[in-house]
Design a protein around this motif. Structure first.
Motif, PDB file in Angstrom:
ATOM      1  N   THR A 139       0.883  -1.178  -0.045  1.00  0.00           N
ATOM      2  CA  THR A 139       0.226   0.184  -0.127  1.00  0.00           C
ATOM      3  C   THR A 139       0.995   1.254  -0.238  1.00  0.00           C
ATOM      4  N   TYR A 140       0.531   2.426  -0.358  1.00  0.00           N
ATOM      5  CA  TYR A 140       0.925   3.757  -0.360  1.00  0.00           C
ATOM      6  C   TYR A 140       2.287   3.732  -0.987  1.00  0.00           C
ATOM      7  N   VAL A 153      10.529  -4.177  -6.296  1.00  0.00           N
ATOM      8  CA  VAL A 153      11.092  -3.692  -5.126  1.00  0.00           C
ATOM      9  C   VAL A 153      10.277  -2.085  -5.326  1.00  0.00           C
ATOM     10  N   ARG A 157       5.256   5.363   1.025  1.00  0.00           N
ATOM     11  CA  ARG A 157       5.199   6.718   1.557  1.00  0.00           C
ATOM     12  C   ARG A 157       4.422   6.316   2.917  1.00  0.00           C
ATOM     13  N   LEU A 158       5.220   6.535   3.819  1.00  0.00           N
ATOM     14  CA  LEU A 158       4.441   6.547   5.168  1.00  0.00           C
ATOM     15  C   LEU A 158       4.203   7.665   5.732  1.00  0.00           C
ATOM     16  N   GLU A 159       3.481   7.741   7.057  1.00  0.00           N
ATOM     17  CA  GLU A 159       3.096   9.077   7.363  1.00  0.00           C
ATOM     18  C   GLU A 159       4.306  10.016   7.909  1.00  0.00           C
ATOM     19  N   HIS A 160       5.359   9.372   8.361  1.00  0.00           N
ATOM     20  CA  HIS A 160       6.466   9.869   8.860  1.00  0.00           C
ATOM     21  C   HIS A 160       7.654   9.434   8.110  1.00  0.00           C
ATOM     22  N   GLY A 161       7.525   9.105   6.858  1.00  0.00           N
ATOM     23  CA  GLY A 161       8.859   8.607   6.248  1.00  0.00           C
ATOM     24  C   GLY A 161       8.510   7.679   5.295  1.00  0.00           C
ATOM     25  N   THR A 162       9.489   6.898   4.969  1.00  0.00           N
ATOM     26  CA  THR A 162       9.455   5.808   3.644  1.00  0.00           C
ATOM     27  C   THR A 162       9.840   4.528   4.318  1.00  0.00           C
ATOM     28  N   GLU A 163       9.433   3.410   3.095  1.00  0.00           N
ATOM     29  CA  GLU A 163       9.940   2.200   3.363  1.00  0.00           C
ATOM     30  C   GLU A 163      10.195   1.646   2.041  1.00  0.00           C
ATOM     31  N   VAL A 164      10.965   0.664   1.950  1.00  0.00           N
ATOM     32  CA  VAL A 164      11.352   0.091   0.632  1.00  0.00           C
ATOM     33  C   VAL A 164      11.120  -1.439   0.991  1.00  0.00           C
ATOM     34  N   VAL A 165      10.210  -2.067   0.134  1.00  0.00           N
ATOM     35  CA  VAL A 165       9.840  -3.492   0.482  1.00  0.00           C
ATOM     36  C   VAL A 165      10.303  -4.310  -0.959  1.00  0.00           C
TER      37      VAL A 165
END
Lengths: 283, 339
Positions: A139-140, A153, A157-165
């Protein structure tokens, strides 16, 4: 997956009745904004992976074929319109079920959708479809960082940052408004696809030149499916298949309360500030 | 049996505010229904958590304590919640409408075929009669939310499927210690029987989380700018006024969508709910999805060139005219008079 939505963001003066309620007829139907971000993500993936195609799946009335045509003008190869009164009254779960039935038949490698639609803002359909299909979800999503043979990959975009999955495919990816904007309509593609029609549009006026042209050329045919075409369990469709029921709808009427009125004149602003300071509203 | 579940979200080792707000509301609903309030926590090193949750009224604290659950991943969380719900059969399950709750609560509802109402602004207990069948239901959860771009308020019920699931945004409900603390009895979840290898296929490669910097919730004076500010350049006036008055800067969704300012400042149904002492709405028309997030402000000043703007209906003071002319005058006369 995309949705045609009433443009609730542009609720202008004429969209409100004198009683302060919404005048739905005054709202134009548009391509849900985040679904356009999703379309762009899909088109970029197509650009990177030779031989891949992009199709739009939407559920809605016949006029929802407009967003499929719009997507074709921007680079999509075609689309599927899921339409019929069996689907009427669907909540998010029944919608997800219907879409998942169609997706089982289409069997894409990656299913993109906007994070949420502006007419409901629920953000539920993407994850609910993923669950119904037994697929992982991301999501996002903001950007596809890398395309591997059996996985993607993705930067989220999270509420207060980013994540790479890294997520194996097939998967459902919901795309955020912060992702790349959708490319504009391409003039050549508009010329080529403006006569693309869904089955019921052809059937409505079979003798018309547009319908005859679409009937003769496969690339101008938008696939239209009724409920029976996607082999659903009828108990899970529409109102019957919706666990949530609307008990009550209240039109929002803004409570009349008299505000103290001021103009932009210096003496008005001055007296307002004096009053606010005197009442200790401002320190 | 058939208790109330509240999913407790962990944020950097701490309980998220929204979860405590949901416990407070959950306590009220549980007392009304005469059932237990049960908190469900998935995380790592949860040793003292039950004490805190009990203060907010949790009778039971279900824990799944393993590094597997940090950071959050959709599939293991979904598997544990679905497993525990099937085991315990709660009648109500509440989640924060956070990026985490909005990611996995829909999956849980899809797996359980239970239905889910997003972004509720009120939750109440009440009866329901099906208009078609005439069948009567007692003590359902009324899930109340704005819909259709905020132009209507819908009350949603979930008559035949359990649990009745809803999400609520942070700041919408009040957070309060319970009058009588709950027992906070810890019950470990036997999560290993719920999580399968296939739930671990998504790998987190990198994570960059910033501390929360902007806090518009705690501000006693909030100066908020809308699309009517016209441009990112003009939006600086909102900052100037906030600086002079010692307040924070908020924004409407339209202003955020237009790129005038960051999302952390967004007030309203899809942003933050605020209750400042003074709210100054600059160039904000005041659609209900915005006012839902600020209508409990003690005092509202609207600045708008449209006398018919809905914001004027809830304003205590309405200044008619061009924001870009009025804000500098407010700064000028505030400075003059406050000395």
């Amino acid at each position: 997956m995309a949705k045609q939505v009433p443009d609730t963001r542009n609720v202008g003066k004429d969209a409100m009745t004198p009683e302060g309620t919404v005048n739905r007829a005054a709202l134009p139907a548009i391509f849900n904004p985040e679904d356009l971000n999703a379309l762009e993500a899909a088109l970029r993936l197509k650009d990177r992976v030779e031989g891949s195609t992009v199709h739009i799946l939407t559920m809605g009335p016949q006029r929802a074929a407009d967003i499929i045509r719009d997507a074709m003008f921007r680079g999509a190869d075609g689309g599927y319109l899921l339409s019929g009164r069996e689907f009427a009254g669907s909540d998010t779960l029944a919608t997800s079920y219907a879409l998942s039935c169609a997706l089982k038949k289409i069997a894409p490698d990656v299913i993109f959708a906007g994070r949420q639609a502006i007419d409901g803002d629920t953000a539920q359909v993407g994850p609910q479809v993923a669950e119904k299909l037994g697929l992982p979800q991301v999501t996002y999503a903001e950007e596809i960082v890398e395309v591997k043979e059996k996985s993607l990959v993705i930067k989220r975009r999270l509420e207060h940052g980013t994540e790479v999955v890294e997520c194996p495919i097939p998967a459902v990816v919901t795309v955020n408004a912060s992702a790349a904007e959708c490319r504009p309509r391409n003039a050549k593609r508009v010329m080529k696809y403006k006569f693309a029609l869904a089955g019921s549009e052809i059937a409505a006026a079979p003798e018309s030149p547009a319908a005859q042209r679409a009937a003769a050329k496969e690339y101008l045919q938008i696939v239209e499916w009724a409920a029976a075409d996607v082999n659903p369990d009828p108990e899970q469709l529409g109102l019957t298949g919706s666990p949530t029921k609307v008990k009550k709808i209240e039109n929002v009427v803004f409570a009349a309360k008299e505000a103290k009125k001021f103009t932009a004149a210096d003496e008005d602003i001055n007296s307002l500030m004096v009053e606010l300071i005197a009442s200790h509203t401002l320190g | 049996m058939n208790n109330i579940f509240v999913y407790i979200e962990m944020e950097g080792g701490k309980v998220a505010d929204v979860s405590l707000e949901l416990l407070t509301k959950g306590r009220e609903l549980a007392t009304k229904l005469g059932v237990k309030l049960e908190a469900v926590v998935l995380g790592h090193k949860l040793a003292d958590i039950a004490t805190e949750l009990a203060k907010y009224g949790a009778d039971t604290v279900w824990t799944a304590d393993d590094e597997l659950f940090v950071p959050f991943r959709t599939l293991p969380h979904t598997a544990v919640l679905c497993g525990l719900i099937e085991q315990e059969k709660p009648q109500i399950a509440l989640f924060g409408a956070t990026p985490v709750g909005r990611d996995f609560a829909p999956r849980v509802s899809s797996a359980l075929h239970s239905g889910l109402t997003a972004d509720c602004t009120q939750l109440e207990i009440g009866d329901h009669k099906d208009p078609k069948t005439g069948k009567e239901y007692k003590d359902l959860l009324y899930q109340i939310r704005p819909a259709f771009g905020g132009n209507i308020i819908a009350t949603i019920v979930n008559p035949d499927h359990r649990p009745q699931m809803a999400t609520v945004r942070e700041g919408v409900m009040r957070k309060e210690y319970a009058a009588k603390p709950g027992a906070g009895e810890v019950k470990p979840i036997d999560w290993k029987k719920f999580v399968k290898d296939t739930d671990l296929v998504v790998k987190i490669i990198d994570r960059q989380i910033e501390e929360r910097k902007i806090d518009i919730k705690g501000a006693s004076i909030l100066v908020a700018g809308g699309y009517g500010m016209g441009s990112k350049e003009n939006f600086k006036l909102v900052h100037e006024l906030a600086d002079v008055l010692g307040g924070e800067v908020g924004a409407s969704r339209a202003a955020v969508d237009a790129g005038f300012t960051e999302h952390a400042r967004q007030v309203g149904q899809t942003g933050v709910t605020v209750r400042p002492k003074l709210y100054i709405a600059c160039g904000i028309s005041g659609q209900i999805q915005h006012t839902a997030g600020m209508d409990q402000s003690s005092m509202v000043i609207s600045i708008n060139n449209d006398p018919e703007a809905p914001i004027n209906k809830i304003a205590d003071y309405a200044i008619l005219g061009d924001v870009n002319e009025i804000i500098p005058k407010m700064i000028k006369y505030y400075k003059q008079n406050s000395k």
